[in-house]
Write a protein that holds these residues in place. Structure first.
Motif, PDB file in Angstrom:
ATOM      1  N   THR A   1       0.817  -1.214   0.000  1.00  0.00           N
ATOM      2  CA  THR A   1       0.000   0.000   0.000  1.00  0.00           C
ATOM      3  C   THR A   1       0.857   1.274   0.000  1.00  0.00           C
ATOM      4  O   THR A   1       0.333   2.369  -0.229  1.00  0.00           O
ATOM      5  CB  THR A   1      -0.952   0.016   1.219  1.00  0.00           C
ATOM      6  N   ASN A   2       2.156   1.146   0.240  1.00  0.00           N
ATOM      7  CA  ASN A   2       3.050   2.299   0.105  1.00  0.00           C
ATOM      8  C   ASN A   2       3.060   2.785  -1.350  1.00  0.00           C
ATOM      9  O   ASN A   2       3.314   3.966  -1.614  1.00  0.00           O
ATOM     10  CB  ASN A   2       4.475   1.947   0.516  1.00  0.00           C
ATOM     11  N   TRP A   3       2.789   1.869  -2.285  1.00  0.00           N
ATOM     12  CA  TRP A   3       2.802   2.191  -3.709  1.00  0.00           C
ATOM     13  C   TRP A   3       1.406   2.127  -4.339  1.00  0.00           C
ATOM     14  O   TRP A   3       1.141   2.830  -5.300  1.00  0.00           O
ATOM     15  CB  TRP A   3       3.738   1.233  -4.452  1.00  0.00           C
ATOM     16  N   ILE A   4       0.551   1.255  -3.793  1.00  0.00           N
ATOM     17  CA  ILE A   4      -0.820   1.135  -4.299  1.00  0.00           C
ATOM     18  C   ILE A   4      -1.746   1.341  -3.090  1.00  0.00           C
ATOM     19  O   ILE A   4      -2.156   0.379  -2.425  1.00  0.00           O
ATOM     20  CB  ILE A   4      -1.072  -0.246  -4.931  1.00  0.00           C
ATOM     21  N   PRO A   5      -2.056   2.581  -2.753  1.00  0.00           N
ATOM     22  CA  PRO A   5      -2.786   2.891  -1.511  1.00  0.00           C
ATOM     23  C   PRO A   5      -4.117   2.174  -1.347  1.00  0.00           C
ATOM     24  O   PRO A   5      -4.514   1.840  -0.220  1.00  0.00           O
ATOM     25  CB  PRO A   5      -2.977   4.409  -1.590  1.00  0.00           C
ATOM     26  N   ASP A   6      -4.828   1.935  -2.450  1.00  0.00           N
ATOM     27  CA  ASP A   6      -6.158   1.317  -2.334  1.00  0.00           C
ATOM     28  C   ASP A   6      -6.121  -0.201  -2.469  1.00  0.00           C
ATOM     29  O   ASP A   6      -7.161  -0.849  -2.553  1.00  0.00           O
ATOM     30  CB  ASP A   6      -7.115   1.898  -3.377  1.00  0.00           C
ATOM     31  N   PHE A   7      -4.936  -0.791  -2.449  1.00  0.00           N
ATOM     32  CA  PHE A   7      -4.788  -2.252  -2.567  1.00  0.00           C
ATOM     33  C   PHE A   7      -5.423  -2.927  -1.358  1.00  0.00           C
ATOM     34  O   PHE A   7      -5.153  -2.563  -0.214  1.00  0.00           O
ATOM     35  CB  PHE A   7      -3.304  -2.613  -2.641  1.00  0.00           C
ATOM     36  N   LYS A   8      -6.254  -3.929  -1.618  1.00  0.00           N
ATOM     37  CA  LYS A   8      -6.925  -4.654  -0.533  1.00  0.00           C
ATOM     38  C   LYS A   8      -6.641  -6.145  -0.683  1.00  0.00           C
ATOM     39  O   LYS A   8      -6.908  -6.732  -1.733  1.00  0.00           O
ATOM     40  CB  LYS A   8      -8.437  -4.410  -0.542  1.00  0.00           C
ATOM     41  N   ALA A   9      -6.105  -6.729   0.356  1.00  0.00           N
ATOM     42  CA  ALA A   9      -5.834  -8.172   0.360  1.00  0.00           C
ATOM     43  C   ALA A   9      -6.291  -8.740   1.693  1.00  0.00           C
ATOM     44  O   ALA A   9      -5.964  -8.205   2.750  1.00  0.00           O
ATOM     45  CB  ALA A   9      -4.344  -8.438   0.155  1.00  0.00           C
ATOM     46  N   GLY A  10      -7.023  -9.827   1.640  1.00  0.00           N
ATOM     47  CA  GLY A  10      -7.497 -10.459   2.868  1.00  0.00           C
ATOM     48  C   GLY A  10      -6.531 -11.513   3.364  1.00  0.00           C
ATOM     49  O   GLY A  10      -5.411 -11.656   2.867  1.00  0.00           O
ATOM     50  N   SER A  11      -6.980 -12.283   4.336  1.00  0.00           N
ATOM     51  CA  SER A  11      -6.163 -13.352   4.912  1.00  0.00           C
ATOM     52  C   SER A  11      -6.405 -14.653   4.150  1.00  0.00           C
ATOM     53  O   SER A  11      -7.541 -15.113   4.031  1.00  0.00           O
ATOM     54  CB  SER A  11      -6.510 -13.547   6.389  1.00  0.00           C
ATOM     55  N   ASN A  12      -5.330 -15.228   3.635  1.00  0.00           N
ATOM     56  CA  ASN A  12      -5.397 -16.461   2.838  1.00  0.00           C
ATOM     57  C   ASN A  12      -5.243 -17.659   3.779  1.00  0.00           C
ATOM     58  O   ASN A  12      -4.123 -18.015   4.164  1.00  0.00           O
ATOM     59  CB  ASN A  12      -4.287 -16.434   1.786  1.00  0.00           C
ATOM     60  N   TYR A  13      -6.356 -18.272   4.147  1.00  0.00           N
ATOM     61  CA  TYR A  13      -6.352 -19.322   5.167  1.00  0.00           C
ATOM     62  C   TYR A  13      -6.006 -20.695   4.588  1.00  0.00           C
ATOM     63  O   TYR A  13      -6.470 -21.076   3.520  1.00  0.00           O
ATOM     64  CB  TYR A  13      -7.719 -19.397   5.841  1.00  0.00           C
ATOM     65  N   PHE A  14      -5.191 -21.418   5.359  1.00  0.00           N
ATOM     66  CA  PHE A  14      -4.773 -22.771   4.989  1.00  0.00           C
ATOM     67  C   PHE A  14      -5.229 -23.753   6.059  1.00  0.00           C
ATOM     68  O   PHE A  14      -5.345 -23.404   7.239  1.00  0.00           O
ATOM     69  CB  PHE A  14      -3.249 -22.839   4.873  1.00  0.00           C
ATOM     70  N   GLY A  15      -5.465 -24.997   5.631  1.00  0.00           N
ATOM     71  CA  GLY A  15      -5.886 -25.994   6.610  1.00  0.00           C
ATOM     72  C   GLY A  15      -5.986 -27.383   6.032  1.00  0.00           C
ATOM     73  O   GLY A  15      -5.464 -27.674   4.952  1.00  0.00           O
ATOM     74  N   ILE A  16      -6.667 -28.236   6.783  1.00  0.00           N
ATOM     75  CA  ILE A  16      -6.905 -29.630   6.409  1.00  0.00           C
ATOM     76  C   ILE A  16      -8.391 -29.788   6.105  1.00  0.00           C
ATOM     77  O   ILE A  16      -9.248 -29.214   6.803  1.00  0.00           O
ATOM     78  CB  ILE A  16      -6.468 -30.573   7.545  1.00  0.00           C
ATOM     79  N   PHE A  17      -8.699 -30.571   5.067  1.00  0.00           N
ATOM     80  CA  PHE A  17     -10.081 -30.723   4.612  1.00  0.00           C
ATOM     81  C   PHE A  17     -10.474 -32.193   4.579  1.00  0.00           C
ATOM     82  O   PHE A  17      -9.755 -33.026   4.033  1.00  0.00           O
ATOM     83  CB  PHE A  17     -10.244 -30.124   3.209  1.00  0.00           C
ATOM     84  N   ILE A  18     -11.635 -32.496   5.162  1.00  0.00           N
ATOM     85  CA  ILE A  18     -12.162 -33.859   5.180  1.00  0.00           C
ATOM     86  C   ILE A  18     -13.489 -33.880   4.425  1.00  0.00           C
ATOM     87  O   ILE A  18     -14.390 -33.096   4.734  1.00  0.00           O
ATOM     88  CB  ILE A  18     -12.374 -34.354   6.623  1.00  0.00           C
ATOM     89  N   PRO A  19     -13.618 -34.766   3.430  1.00  0.00           N
ATOM     90  CA  PRO A  19     -14.870 -34.796   2.655  1.00  0.00           C
ATOM     91  C   PRO A  19     -16.069 -35.108   3.542  1.00  0.00           C
ATOM     92  O   PRO A  19     -15.974 -35.906   4.482  1.00  0.00           O
ATOM     93  CB  PRO A  19     -14.641 -35.929   1.645  1.00  0.00           C
ATOM     94  N   LYS A  20     -17.183 -34.478   3.260  1.00  0.00           N
ATOM     95  CA  LYS A  20     -18.416 -34.819   3.959  1.00  0.00           C
ATOM     96  C   LYS A  20     -18.871 -36.196   3.490  1.00  0.00           C
ATOM     97  O   LYS A  20     -18.569 -36.628   2.391  1.00  0.00           O
ATOM     98  CB  LYS A  20     -19.489 -33.770   3.714  1.00  0.00           C
TER      99      LYS A  20
END
Length: 337
Positions: free
Chosen positions: A242-261
């Motif tokens: 954002t020092n160079w692109i003030p309106d840049f928006k990035a969220g939290s990229n969550y990682f984990g383990i997935f079990i099929p239903k």
């Protein structure tokens, strides 16, 4: 009176037995090793944190957890193998929730993170714009100027379409209008090595994948894709994009383990308890996150689904607006932000 007292005692005994049976049914005791399919190459972000989580869970489950790397098609190959495995609770997969959630949008895999998967999140990652140290780029502005001067010529290494690195460079393209030459690899670690070796000039993979190379001065970090500075152990501060692109928006990229239903309910009940009791309190995962520029953020159930949605919703539309999606996100239940 005696008959009434006897009846009460019998009812209490039956209730106690019933509770005991219910508890026994709710506890899953695996009688063979569990397989977690990591659908990316060894050494990348998914591989790193999944191995730590698996090691932490083994004692609580009383069983070995085997990690199997099956990279290919941006993680969709290994994920499909987990989907197609018997629904007995012994085959899981792992990765970024945003990948799992956008496979359908990209036409890679017919699956829905909300209806087809139980998700267990452990950390949130951020991407870093890093460059090969032999390049002339000393600041993010230098790289941005080069992108604009040489459209489609600056090479960027990522782990493939839908990877964190690909999302990162596409977000930069969205905000600045630049174009780039996309070089893909079978995982975040190979992508970073590609940049280090000079196969590409830049990479936008995750901090956890670049951390050791940054500390070893094999990659020069120019910006973290966040609105706050990243203080990386053993290196120092990486300035926010954002020092160079003030309106840049990035969220939290969550990682984990997935079990099929569709697996037995006692599997889910047991894993949720282990996640709450073990992963929520894991010092090893906390230390890993702190050392590598990630955020310790365990969750499961509705909370995990809500956290994941906050990130993959704009990502799905980013792909669609960039012409990289096969279907409109709103047709698969992802409304426009």
């Amino acid at each position: 009176m005696k008959r009434f007292a006897s009846t009460i005692i019998v009812l209490l005994i039956l209730l106690t037995v019933g509770v005991g049976v219910a508890t026994a049914q709710a506890t899953w005791k695996p009688n063979k090793p569990i397989t977690i399919i990591v659908p990316w190459g060894a050494g990348g972000s998914t591989d790193q944190v999944t191995r730590i989580c698996a090691a932490e869970m083994e004692a609580a489950l009383g069983q070995k957890i085997v990690i199997v790397n099956q990279p290919g098609a941006s993680g969709s190959v290994g994920t499909k193998n987990a989907m197609d495995a018997p629904k007995d609770g012994y085959t899981w997969t792992a990765g970024a929730a945003a990948d799992l959630a956008t496979y359908k949008v990209q036409g890679m895999l017919d699956t829905d993170i909300r209806t087809d998967w139980n998700i267990y999140l452990s950390v949130a990652n951020v991407s870093v714009v890093g460059v090969n140290v032999a390049t002339p780029y000393k600041t993010f502005q230098d790289l941005l100027d080069a992108f604009k001067k040489k459209p489609g010529q600056i090479t960027v290494a990522t782990a493939g379409q839908s990877s964190a690195g690909h999302i990162g460079i596409e977000m930069i393209r969205k905000y600045t209008g630049i174009d780039y030459k996309h070089i893909t690899y079978d995982g975040g670690a190979p992508a970073v090595i590609g940049c280090v070796s000079g196969e590409t000039q830049a990479t936008t993979q995750l901090a956890v994948e670049q951390a050791n190379m940054i500390r070893g001065k094999a990659i020069r970090p120019l910006a973290v894709m966040s609105n706050t500075t990243l203080n990386l152990d053993g290196y120092g501060e990486i300035p926010p994009i954002t020092n160079w692109i003030p309106d840049f928006k990035a969220g939290s990229n969550y990682f984990g383990i997935f079990i099929p239903k569709g697996v037995p309910q006692n599997v889910i009940d047991t894993v949720e308890k282990v996640w709450k009791d073990v992963i929520f309190n894991s010092q090893k995962i906390k230390d890993y996150a702190k050392a590598n520029g990630a955020m310790f953020a365990p969750s499961y159930g509705k909370e995990a689904q809500d956290r994941a949605f906050a990130y993959y919703q704009p990502v799905a539309w980013l792909y669609y607006e960039a012409g990289k999606a096969k279907v409109s996100p709103d047709t698969v239940g992802i409304p426009r932000p």
